[in-house]
Design an enzyme around this catalytic site. Structure first.
Site, PDB file in Angstrom:
ATOM      1  N   GLY A  39      -6.614  10.712   3.303  1.00  0.00           N
ATOM      2  CA  GLY A  39      -5.606  10.268   2.640  1.00  0.00           C
ATOM      3  C   GLY A  39      -5.650   8.833   2.197  1.00  0.00           C
ATOM      4  O   GLY A  39      -6.116   7.992   3.208  1.00  0.00           O
ATOM      5  N   GLY A  41      -3.076   5.279   0.823  1.00  0.00           N
ATOM      6  CA  GLY A  41      -1.443   4.923   0.846  1.00  0.00           C
ATOM      7  C   GLY A  41      -1.781   3.568   0.368  1.00  0.00           C
ATOM      8  O   GLY A  41      -2.735   2.782   0.132  1.00  0.00           O
ATOM      9  N   TYR A  43      -0.605   0.832   1.709  1.00  0.00           N
ATOM     10  CA  TYR A  43      -1.052   0.179   2.887  1.00  0.00           C
ATOM     11  C   TYR A  43      -2.209   0.111   3.587  1.00  0.00           C
ATOM     12  O   TYR A  43      -2.339  -0.378   4.601  1.00  0.00           O
ATOM     13  CB  TYR A  43       0.145  -0.082   4.038  1.00  0.00           C
ATOM     14  CG  TYR A  43       1.446  -0.631   3.301  1.00  0.00           C
ATOM     15  CD1 TYR A  43       1.541  -2.328   3.452  1.00  0.00           C
ATOM     16  CD2 TYR A  43       2.374  -0.067   2.649  1.00  0.00           C
ATOM     17  CE1 TYR A  43       2.589  -2.684   3.103  1.00  0.00           C
ATOM     18  CE2 TYR A  43       3.415  -0.561   2.126  1.00  0.00           C
ATOM     19  CZ  TYR A  43       3.800  -2.063   2.184  1.00  0.00           C
ATOM     20  OH  TYR A  43       4.739  -2.865   1.602  1.00  0.00           O
ATOM     21  N   LYS A  61      -5.065   6.591  11.470  1.00  0.00           N
ATOM     22  CA  LYS A  61      -4.293   5.706  10.628  1.00  0.00           C
ATOM     23  C   LYS A  61      -4.886   4.181  10.567  1.00  0.00           C
ATOM     24  O   LYS A  61      -4.696   3.568  11.560  1.00  0.00           O
ATOM     25  CB  LYS A  61      -2.892   5.947  10.795  1.00  0.00           C
ATOM     26  CG  LYS A  61      -2.013   5.381   9.654  1.00  0.00           C
ATOM     27  CD  LYS A  61      -0.597   5.830   9.630  1.00  0.00           C
ATOM     28  CE  LYS A  61       0.110   5.121   8.332  1.00  0.00           C
ATOM     29  NZ  LYS A  61       1.598   5.471   8.358  1.00  0.00           N
ATOM     30  N   ASP A 152      11.781   8.612   4.741  1.00  0.00           N
ATOM     31  CA  ASP A 152      10.676   8.866   4.006  1.00  0.00           C
ATOM     32  C   ASP A 152      10.199  10.184   4.172  1.00  0.00           C
ATOM     33  O   ASP A 152       9.143  10.636   3.984  1.00  0.00           O
ATOM     34  CB  ASP A 152       9.563   8.060   4.085  1.00  0.00           C
ATOM     35  CG  ASP A 152       8.754   7.857   2.801  1.00  0.00           C
ATOM     36  OD1 ASP A 152       9.376   8.400   1.770  1.00  0.00           O
ATOM     37  OD2 ASP A 152       7.606   7.421   2.700  1.00  0.00           O
TER      38      ASP A 152
END
Length: 308
Positions: A39, A41, A43, A61, A152
Site C-alpha cells: 500500500g 499513503g 507519508y 511500514k 481514523d
C-alpha cells in the site's frame, strides 16, 4: 488501564525514549528481501518483506523522513506497540529502524484490508458484517480503556487475516490522540468525520471545544463503516448542513418517531435503524458506545437468520 491523560502521556514518553535509544540506521536491501508493495499513503508505504536472517515474512511500514519527524515516527510506533496485545489490533514486532530516506517498523502480515473484500456493487454478507462489528467494537473499547482515540477508523485501516473476517485487526495509529486532549486541527477522513468535526473551520471560535478528542467521535466513524460494508457507498460525502443527504438524515433524526427514514436508510429494518441512530446520534453526548452494537446481534440486519 491508564487512569488519566497524564498517565498515558508518561507511558508513551517512556516508550518513545526507549525506542529512540535503539533506533539504528540500516540498509533495507541488505537485511530484507522485498516481496511486494502492499500500500501507499501520503507519508510513506507498506511493504511485504522477508527477514534474511530469520526467513520470517512481515509487513514493514515505511515513513518518508522528508515528511515526518523522528519523534512523530517513534510516537506512532510506540502507540502501535502499546496497543498490540489486543487480538483485534495489529501485532507489532517491536522492531524499528531508519534508512537513509525513511523510518520503518515491523508488524504482522495480513492478507488484505476490508476494502479488498468489497465488490463494486455488493456489500458483505450480514454474518460477515456482524463479525466485523463485534471485532471493531472490541478494539475501540480497548483503545479507549488505554486512554487513546484512533480518529481514523475506515475500511482501509482494518486488516483481514481470512476472507470470512473471523480475524480482523485495526491498524494505523499515526493520527491517534490521547483522550481528553485538544486536536490542533481536523483529523481523519472527511466522509467518516463526525459532524462536530466536519462542520467547524479553522477560523471557528468554537474550534478548540469542538475538537476535544473523545471516543464518541470514533463511534460515528464506526457507524459509517458498518453502513458502507452493507451498501458499498457513503451515506453522504461530508456531514455538513449544505449536503442534502446529510440534511435529510438530520431532519429524520430530529423527528425520528414521526417521519419515515430517507431513502438511503429505508433499506434497513427498524431495529437496525435504531442501532444506527445510536451510533450516528447528532448530539455527541447522546451517541452510543461502540459496544452497544452487541445488543443488536440477535436481530435481523438484512431480513435473514444469521449464525456468527
Amino acid at each position: 488501564m491508564a487512569s488519566s491523560t497524564r498517565d498515558v502521556q508518561l507511558i508513551l514518553e517512556g516508550l518513545v525514549s526507549f525506542a529512540s535509544q535503539g533506533l539504528q540506521e540500516i540498509d533495507l536491501q541488505e537485511n530484507f528481501c522485498v516481496i511486494q508493495k502492499l500500500g501507499d499513503g501520503g507519508y510513506g508505504s507498506v511493504l511485504m518483506v522477508q527477514d534474511k536472517k530469520t526467513d520470517q515474512k512481515m509487513a514493514l511500514k515505511l515513513l518518508d523522513r522528508n515528511k515526518t519527524t523522528e519523534f512523530a515516527f517513534l510516537m506512532e510506533f510506540s502507540k502501535s506497540f502499546f496497543l498490540s496485545s489486543h487480538p483485534n489490533i495489529i501485532g507489532s514486532y517491536g522492531t524499528a529502524f531508519k534508512t537513509w530516506d525513511c523510518f520503518a517498523f515491523a508488524q504482522e502480515l495480513p492478507i488484505g484490508d476490508l476494502c479488498s473484500l468489497i465488490t463494486p456493487h455488493d456489500g458483505l454478507p450480514e454474518d460477515t458484517v456482524k463479525r466485523c462489528a463485534v471485532q471493531i467494537s472490541s478494539a475501540l473499547e480497548f483503545i479507549d480503556s488505554k486512554g487513546l482515540v484512533h480518529l481514523d477508523i475506515k475500511p482501509e485501516n482494518i486488516l483481514i487475516f481470512d476472507e470470512d473476517c473471523h480475524c480482523i485487526k485495526n491498524t494505523d495509529f499515526g493520527l491517534s490522540c490521547i483522550k481528553g486532549t485538544m486536536a490542533k486541527n481536523r483529523i481523519g477522513t472527511v466522509s467518516y468525520m463526525a459532524p462536530e468535526i466536519s462542520q467547524v473551520t479553522d477560523k471557528d471560535c468554537l474550534l478548540l471545544a469542538s475538537l476535544l478528542v473523545s471516543g464518541l467521535k470514533v463511534v460515528w466513524s464506526f457507524g459509517i463503516v458498518l453502513y458502507g460494508l452493507f451498501t458499498v457507498e457513503f451515506p453522504w460525502y461530508s456531514a455538513v448542513f449544505t449536503n442534502k443527504t446529510y440534511s435529510s438524515f438530520l431532519e429524520w433524526q430530529c423527528h425520528f418517531e414521526n417521519i419515515e427514514p430517507p431513502s438511503p436508510w429505508s433499506r434497513f429494518p427498524p431495529t437496525v435503524l435504531k442501532m444506527f441512530s445510536g451510533l450516528l446520534a447528532i448530539d455527541c453526548s447522546k451517541r452510543h458506545k461502540s459496544c452497544e452494537v452487541l445488543m443488536f446481534l440477535e436481530e435481523y440486519w438484512q431480513g435473514q437468520i444469521i449464525v456468527i
